[in-house]
Design a protein around this motif. Sequence first.
Motif, PDB file in Angstrom:
ATOM      1  N   GLY A   1      -6.216  -0.850 -12.361  1.00 55.01           N
ATOM      2  CA  GLY A   1      -4.744  -0.998 -12.521  1.00 55.01           C
ATOM      3  C   GLY A   1      -4.450  -0.911 -13.805  1.00 55.01           C
TER       4      GLY A   1
ATOM      5  N   VAL B   1       0.239  -1.365 -10.906  1.00 54.83           N
ATOM      6  CA  VAL B   1      -0.150  -0.263  -9.964  1.00 54.83           C
ATOM      7  C   VAL B   1      -1.544  -0.162 -10.025  1.00 54.83           C
ATOM      8  CG1 VAL B   1       0.064   2.274  -9.725  1.00 54.83           C
ATOM      9  CG2 VAL B   1       1.896   1.003 -10.546  1.00 54.83           C
ATOM     10  N   ARG B   2      -1.980  -0.179  -8.900  1.00 55.83           N
ATOM     11  CA  ARG B   2      -3.655  -0.265  -8.730  1.00 55.83           C
ATOM     12  C   ARG B   2      -4.144   1.170  -7.959  1.00 55.83           C
ATOM     13  NH1 ARG B   2      -5.240  -6.172  -6.555  1.00 55.83           N
ATOM     14  NH2 ARG B   2      -4.919  -7.002  -8.610  1.00 55.83           N
ATOM     15  N   ARG B   3      -5.362   1.630  -8.281  1.00 57.99           N
ATOM     16  CA  ARG B   3      -6.079   2.808  -7.718  1.00 57.99           C
ATOM     17  C   ARG B   3      -7.223   2.243  -6.840  1.00 57.99           C
ATOM     18  NH1 ARG B   3      -8.068   6.462  -5.094  1.00 57.99           N
ATOM     19  NH2 ARG B   3      -8.772   8.516  -5.913  1.00 57.99           N
ATOM     20  N   TRP B   4      -7.539   2.440  -5.666  1.00 56.10           N
ATOM     21  CA  TRP B   4      -8.440   1.734  -5.027  1.00 56.10           C
ATOM     22  C   TRP B   4      -9.648   2.872  -4.935  1.00 56.10           C
ATOM     23  CZ3 TRP B   4      -8.355  -3.423  -3.777  1.00 56.10           C
ATOM     24  CH2 TRP B   4      -7.102  -4.066  -3.767  1.00 56.10           C
ATOM     25  N   PHE B   5     -10.883   2.439  -4.828  1.00 54.26           N
ATOM     26  CA  PHE B   5     -11.981   3.152  -4.726  1.00 54.26           C
ATOM     27  C   PHE B   5     -13.086   2.450  -3.935  1.00 54.26           C
ATOM     28  CE2 PHE B   5     -12.185   1.714  -8.722  1.00 54.26           C
ATOM     29  CZ  PHE B   5     -13.555   1.551  -9.153  1.00 54.26           C
TER      30      PHE B   5
ATOM     31  N   CYS C   1       1.064  -1.147   0.201  1.00 53.60           N
ATOM     32  CA  CYS C   1      -0.073   0.057  -0.089  1.00 53.60           C
ATOM     33  C   CYS C   1       0.912   1.077  -0.126  1.00 53.60           C
ATOM     34  CB  CYS C   1      -1.035  -0.029   1.204  1.00 53.60           C
ATOM     35  SG  CYS C   1      -2.084   1.334   1.160  1.00 53.60           S
TER      36      CYS C   1
ATOM     37  N   HIS D   1     -10.856  -1.901  -7.632  1.00 56.92           N
ATOM     38  CA  HIS D   1      -9.714  -1.237  -8.002  1.00 56.92           C
ATOM     39  C   HIS D   1      -9.546  -1.311  -9.436  1.00 56.92           C
ATOM     40  CE1 HIS D   1      -8.129  -5.359  -8.791  1.00 56.92           C
ATOM     41  NE2 HIS D   1      -8.560  -5.655  -7.657  1.00 56.92           N
TER      42      HIS D   1
ATOM     43  N   ASN E   1      -5.195   5.078  -1.151  1.00 54.53           N
ATOM     44  CA  ASN E   1      -5.769   4.663  -2.319  1.00 54.53           C
ATOM     45  C   ASN E   1      -5.067   4.078  -3.590  1.00 54.53           C
ATOM     46  OD1 ASN E   1      -8.346   5.288  -1.226  1.00 54.53           O
ATOM     47  ND2 ASN E   1      -8.080   7.582  -1.797  1.00 54.53           N
ATOM     48  N   TRP E   2      -3.749   3.910  -3.113  1.00 52.03           N
ATOM     49  CA  TRP E   2      -2.717   3.430  -4.395  1.00 52.03           C
ATOM     50  C   TRP E   2      -2.063   2.326  -3.732  1.00 52.03           C
ATOM     51  CZ3 TRP E   2      -3.031   5.232  -9.227  1.00 52.03           C
ATOM     52  CH2 TRP E   2      -3.441   6.348  -9.371  1.00 52.03           C
ATOM     53  N   SER E   3      -1.607   1.175  -4.551  1.00 57.82           N
ATOM     54  CA  SER E   3      -0.632   0.176  -4.207  1.00 57.82           C
ATOM     55  C   SER E   3      -0.141  -0.118  -5.466  1.00 57.82           C
ATOM     56  CB  SER E   3      -1.555  -0.969  -3.676  1.00 57.82           C
ATOM     57  OG  SER E   3      -2.393  -1.591  -4.969  1.00 57.82           O
TER      58      SER E   3
ATOM     59  N   SER F   1      -0.244   4.404  -0.382  1.00 55.62           N
ATOM     60  CA  SER F   1      -0.970   5.321   0.218  1.00 55.62           C
ATOM     61  C   SER F   1      -2.567   4.913   0.544  1.00 55.62           C
ATOM     62  CB  SER F   1      -1.116   6.710  -0.465  1.00 55.62           C
ATOM     63  OG  SER F   1      -1.804   6.717  -1.601  1.00 55.62           O
TER      64      SER F   1
END
Length: 195
Positions: free
Chosen positions: A136, A117-121, A83, A134, A87-89, A85
């Motif tokens: 990615g 790279v993933r953006r979580w929401f 992780c 997510h 919202n990002w992994s 941050s």
Amino acid sequence: YKHHFPALRASTMSAWYSEGMLPLFSAHTSLKKSFCMDVPQLESSPRVVSAPEESEKQLYYWALKTNALYDALLIPNIGVELCLSRNWSLGANWMYAWWSNRGKNNFWRIYGGDVEVRRWFGKKAAEKPLQGHHLGVYGQLLTYDFELGDRGYMADKWNYAFGVSYGYSLPIAKRLNLDFTLGIGYWGGRYKEYL
């Protein structure tokens, strides 16, 4: 020492002398009234240092992963996702299988890895990192040699793939998630077909 509990540090010194008691000091000292020194006093309501807000905390979430579809195809694999941050992994995976059966000319050989790279929401992602929806972007390098019977397919050096992915990571226990992911992209490179 300087920043934690400064209001709780205090010291006090008092001396008293009254008639009829032995003098506190020598006979040459005449002390007729009590005295006290001015020292910093404790505040009436001590200042409490509060814990940092959730958004200020550094999040150290990570996941150890395996791809169940690769496992079903007898391709051992392992991955880790960190992780970055809330919202990002960033995730990296590696697979390696080198099965063969020379007598029957069957080969099942593949190794390589990928990075994503993933953006979580979504609601679940707001509750805890690395869960919920997510999106990615991924890239992959791999080489392979598959032969089942008389015909085989072998990568000529490295093949590559890149694309986008969408998924949902479903928590099924306190420290266990099931991540469903679908990727769409381009697979390139050269391969040889042989008999």
